[in-house]
Design a protein around this motif. Structure first.
Motif, PDB file in Angstrom:
ATOM      1  N   UNK A 281      -1.935  -8.278   0.177  1.00 46.71           N
ATOM      2  CA  UNK A 281      -1.008  -7.317   0.769  1.00 46.71           C
ATOM      3  C   UNK A 281       0.288  -7.135  -0.007  1.00 46.71           C
ATOM      4  N   UNK A 282       0.680  -8.091  -0.833  1.00 43.50           N
ATOM      5  CA  UNK A 282       1.917  -7.938  -1.592  1.00 43.50           C
ATOM      6  C   UNK A 282       1.815  -6.787  -2.582  1.00 43.50           C
ATOM      7  N   UNK A 283       0.586  -6.469  -3.001  1.00 40.92           N
ATOM      8  CA  UNK A 283       0.380  -5.347  -3.920  1.00 40.92           C
ATOM      9  C   UNK A 283      -0.403  -4.209  -3.289  1.00 40.92           C
ATOM     10  N   UNK A 284      -1.118  -4.486  -2.185  1.00 36.91           N
ATOM     11  CA  UNK A 284      -1.904  -3.469  -1.480  1.00 36.91           C
ATOM     12  C   UNK A 284      -1.719  -3.631   0.026  1.00 36.91           C
ATOM     13  N   UNK A 285      -0.731  -2.938   0.612  1.00 35.62           N
ATOM     14  CA  UNK A 285      -0.472  -3.091   2.051  1.00 35.62           C
ATOM     15  C   UNK A 285      -1.663  -2.751   2.941  1.00 35.62           C
TER      16      UNK A 285
END
Length: 325
Positions: A281-285
């Motif tokens: 999630x830090x790069x793809x919410x």
């Protein structure tokens, strides 16, 4: 679980011990890499009682997945530190990672899987019921609230997409206009065609009875009966510790609306800083638990490939040096 030994230098430090971080650690530790996972224990889905769309673990509690995953990863030699990373800096041969209590470790590479924070609109009661009957993702929670009275809290035009999507799970969907700009005529026509009512006015709070959502209270004092409320959070990457590396979050957009930020990473998980990678999630919410775990496993293999290249280059250089000597 905090089982870190005396090793102060690792092939890879993984920042974040959720599904993505554990997936990456599993891939790397099985590749015989020395791995340290630093986990603050603030997984995004912790408020939810169950997780879904995870084949083989459908309906399991998020905490159960973490517990089982940690045990599996530890069996291959991965170490763990419980704490929060507050800084990461370049250092000779890699990076120095510092925790909030002052401890620091060195790593050749860093895998960032620190996730994100769901920042909710300023309406009393939302946070307390988040992940229960105040929801966001229909693929995570839609089945559980199917055929119930669902409300959508509109804070932007993204609410149009949300309302039409949640209509798949219930024929009783209401959009609370709240702070969103006026809906376009064609969007209102779509609502009308799908039987979605729009309630004007700001939302002031929630009505709860017997620990269950029963209604949404407007600023006028009127209450609209609802059993679930869809809320659009702002997705904010947990990435402040990357500032020392020059890695700042970039805006995340949807339909022309800014819905948060993330750390930019390429298809292999590589960021703009060599040796720093990102997954989950830090790069793809939008990543669900199973896709975050999958991304971690994949990026872990990419990191191992990069380390192999480094190892081979160093061995070749040593061989050449010894032949010259």
């Amino acid at each position: 679980m905090d089982n870190a030994g005396t090793n102060d230098r690792y092939d890879v430090v993984v920042v974040g011990g959720g599904a993505a971080g554990l997936g990456g650690a599993l891939s790397l530790s099985r590749a015989r890499r020395s791995v340290l996972v630093i986990d603050s224990g603030t997984q995004r889905n912790a408020p939810a009682a169950h997780m879904h769309n995870y084949l083989g673990r459908e309906g399991a509690a998020p905490a159960q997945l973490i517990r089982i995953g940690r045990g599996e990863v530890a069996a291959y030699g991965t170490e763990f530190l419980d704490g929060e990373v507050v800084d990461a800096r370049p250092a000779e041969g890699g990076f120095t990672v510092t925790l909030g209590d002052g401890r620091s470790v060195s790593a050749r590479q860093i895998l960032v899987t620190s996730g994100l924070v769901d920042e909710l609109p300023d309406v009393p009661g939302l946070r307390e019921r988040w992940g229960r009957d105040v929801l966001h993702c229909p693929y995570c929670h839609g089945w559980e609230v199917r055929d119930t009275a669902i409300g959508v809290l509109a804070t932007s035009t993204v609410a149009v997409h949300q309302a039409l999507m949640w209509r798949q799970w219930s024929d009783d969907v209401v959009v609370f206009a709240h702070t969103a700009p006026a809906f376009a005529a064609d969007d209102l026509e779509k609502f009308a065609a799908m039987g979605i009512e729009v309630v004007d006015g700001a939302v002031a709070g929630l009505e709860v009875a017997d620990d269950r959502l029963t209604g949404v209270r407007l600023a006028t004092g009127e209450t609209v009966a609802r059993e679930a409320l869809v809320v659009p959070p702002r997705f904010t990457a947990r990435a402040g510790f990357l500032a020392g590396l020059g890695l700042d979050p970039v805006q995340q957009e949807m339909g022309g609306e800014v819905i948060g930020n993330h750390i930019a990473a390429g298809p292999t998980g590589a960021t703009d800083v060599a040796g720093v990678w990102a997954a989950g999630n830090v790069t793809d919410p939008r990543a669900q638990v199973i896709s975050a775990a999958s991304a971690g496993v994949f990026v872990g293999s990419m990191i191992n490939s990069a380390l192999i290249e480094e190892d081979v280059a160093a061995a070749v250089a040593d061989r050449r040096a010894s032949r010259v000597g």
